[in-house]
Design an enzyme around this catalytic site. Structure first.
Site, PDB file in Angstrom:
ATOM      1  N   ASN A  29       0.954  -3.675 -13.904  1.00 50.14           N
ATOM      2  CA  ASN A  29       2.174  -3.844 -13.217  1.00 50.14           C
ATOM      3  C   ASN A  29       1.588  -5.183 -12.398  1.00 50.14           C
ATOM      4  OD1 ASN A  29       3.769  -2.079 -14.144  1.00 50.14           O
ATOM      5  ND2 ASN A  29       3.372  -0.736 -12.578  1.00 50.14           N
ATOM      6  N   LYS A  84      -4.533   6.141 -13.159  1.00 49.49           N
ATOM      7  CA  LYS A  84      -3.191   5.550 -12.975  1.00 49.49           C
ATOM      8  C   LYS A  84      -3.206   4.171 -12.426  1.00 49.49           C
ATOM      9  CE  LYS A  84       0.646   7.843 -12.613  1.00 49.49           C
ATOM     10  NZ  LYS A  84       1.610   8.781 -12.056  1.00 49.49           N
ATOM     11  N   THR A 104      -4.906   6.509   0.532  1.00 56.51           N
ATOM     12  CA  THR A 104      -6.216   6.301   1.168  1.00 56.51           C
ATOM     13  C   THR A 104      -6.146   5.354   2.341  1.00 56.51           C
ATOM     14  OG1 THR A 104      -6.896   4.712  -0.489  1.00 56.51           O
ATOM     15  CG2 THR A 104      -7.579   7.349  -0.972  1.00 56.51           C
ATOM     16  N   ALA A 118     -10.024  -6.341  -8.589  1.00 53.52           N
ATOM     17  CA  ALA A 118     -11.191  -5.933  -7.779  1.00 53.52           C
ATOM     18  C   ALA A 118     -11.968  -4.914  -8.837  1.00 53.52           C
ATOM     19  CB  ALA A 118     -10.937  -4.990  -6.542  1.00 53.52           C
ATOM     20  N   THR A 161     -20.452  -2.174  -0.240  1.00 62.06           N
ATOM     21  CA  THR A 161     -20.036  -2.848   0.918  1.00 62.06           C
ATOM     22  C   THR A 161     -19.767  -2.109   2.079  1.00 62.06           C
ATOM     23  OG1 THR A 161     -19.123  -4.414  -0.506  1.00 62.06           O
ATOM     24  CG2 THR A 161     -18.281  -4.577   1.851  1.00 62.06           C
ATOM     25  N   TYR A 175     -13.412   6.923 -12.308  1.00 57.65           N
ATOM     26  CA  TYR A 175     -13.266   5.780 -11.575  1.00 57.65           C
ATOM     27  C   TYR A 175     -13.948   4.793 -12.494  1.00 57.65           C
ATOM     28  CZ  TYR A 175     -14.237   2.578  -7.741  1.00 57.65           C
ATOM     29  OH  TYR A 175     -14.336   1.523  -6.768  1.00 57.65           O
ATOM     30  N   ASP A 204       0.936  -1.291  -0.138  1.00 58.64           N
ATOM     31  CA  ASP A 204      -0.088   0.228   0.096  1.00 58.64           C
ATOM     32  C   ASP A 204       0.974   1.180   0.110  1.00 58.64           C
ATOM     33  OD1 ASP A 204      -2.231   2.133   0.722  1.00 58.64           O
ATOM     34  OD2 ASP A 204      -3.432   0.168   1.199  1.00 58.64           O
ATOM     35  N   ARG A 231     -19.212   8.234   1.375  1.00 53.75           N
ATOM     36  CA  ARG A 231     -20.161   7.407   0.887  1.00 53.75           C
ATOM     37  C   ARG A 231     -21.308   7.383   1.848  1.00 53.75           C
ATOM     38  NH1 ARG A 231     -16.246   2.153  -0.566  1.00 53.75           N
ATOM     39  NH2 ARG A 231     -14.769   3.132   0.980  1.00 53.75           N
TER      40      ARG A 231
END
Length: 326
Positions: free
Chosen positions: A102, A94, A38, A117, A178, A148, A34, A189
């Site tokens: 990658n 990106k 975010t 995902a 979710t 997105y 990571d 959200r």
């Protein structure tokens, strides 16, 4: 006997951290990756002492190197909420394009199976209801949500190309709304926004007239669906979500009842290209994976609310991160 090794990108995020937990529990050696744009290390810090967990601080849009053998890759690195991808549109594109490329290249090199995902947002503002995997969608590529939506549509296209052209073992999951513990309260959200507002004593903000619908799946159910899909032999996209559909107005009322808050609901203009309805057709998941959700919304909401109630007070008023697009 060698332990199987799995790379999980976006490991410090909401979903990524739960996936790390699941695969540690299943006896895997987990490599979390990571760049923390975010994500939050607090989501996985409980795993750091474990010998079967390691963490790479890395941006997947850069070349990815993982030493040793690798059996599986879960590519979950991406901003996933409107407040994020509207602020960092370039990074969002990106990570969907370069980041996926990658990860697929690494999967090819290591002869690893990769699950990527995707999202129900590939359906855009759907003209078909409920949404089946065979529906191609209704997406505005140049609208504010296009960064997105199109990033995920490209993710699916390049994943299938690697499968058909290079023979890489690929899986594609389309994730519907979710929720659960470790969500960020201020990520834009509906569910965390409603609960956060209720906890702060603020009026709940509903956009439009509140008639637009969503279908909320508890994170434990989603993780089970991901696990089953990864272990399957099916390469076409599969919807994973809870088909129990509810309007956002009714959902706000549920949150008010759960929290016991005396605040009211206020209405604001509907954002551009906001989907009017969202409900997964999960026939494919039922038939291929034997999967369907088991956690009802009342149970899942209580678990999520209990988690948010335990957060420090400063988290309730914490503002979203600011980003620089590059």
């Amino acid at each position: 006997m060698r332990k199987k090794r799995i790379l999980i990108t976006g490991a410090a995020g909401f979903l990524g951290s739960h996936l790390c937990d699941r695969f540690i529990k299943e006896g895997y050696h987990v490599i979390g990756m990571d760049n923390l744009v975010t994500g939050d290390l607090k989501n996985i810090e409980h795993l750091f002492p474990l010998p079967d967990f390691e963490f790479y601080y890395h941006d997947v849009t850069k070349f990815i190197h993982v030493a040793g053998e690798l059996d599986y890759i879960l590519h979950f690195a991406s901003p996933a909420s409107p407040i994020d991808y509207l602020k960092i549109p370039i990074q969002t594109l990106k990570v969907g394009a370069l980041g996926t490329h990658n990860c697929l290249g690494l999967a090819r090199e290591k002869k690893a199976r990769i699950l990527v995902a995707s999202t129900s947002e590939v359906y855009g503002d759907p003209l078909v209801h409920p949404q089946k995997e065979t529906y191609w969608g209704n997406v505005n590529p140049v609208g504010p949500r296009g960064v997105y939506d199109e990033a995920k549509r490209y993710l699916e296209a390049i994943t299938m190309a690697y499968h058909t052209f290079h023979g890489v073992e690929t899986r594609i999951i389309r994730i519907f709304n979710t929720y659960g513990p470790r969500m960020r309260l201020n990520d834009g959200r509906a569910l965390p926004a409603f609960i956060g507002q209720a906890l702060r004593g603020e009026d709940l903000t509903v956009f439009g007239d509140g008639s637009q619908t969503r279908s909320f799946c508890f994170v434990d159910d989603l993780v089970e669906g991901i696990y089953r899909l990864l272990m399957s032999d099916y390469s076409e996209p599969v919807n994973i979500g809870n088909p129990d559909e509810i309007s956002l107005k009714d959902f706000a009322l549920e949150v008010l009842k759960l929290t016991g808050s005396a605040v009211k609901i206020v209405y604001k203009p509907l954002p551009v290209d906001d989907p009017k309805q969202r409900k997964p057709d999960i026939t494919r998941a039922k038939e291929l994976l034997g999967w369907e959700p088991t956690v009802g919304r009342a149970e899942g909401l209580k678990k999520t609310y209990d988690y948010f109630k335990m957060l420090p007070k400063e988290e309730l008023v914490k503002q979203p991160k600011t980003f620089e697009s590059r």
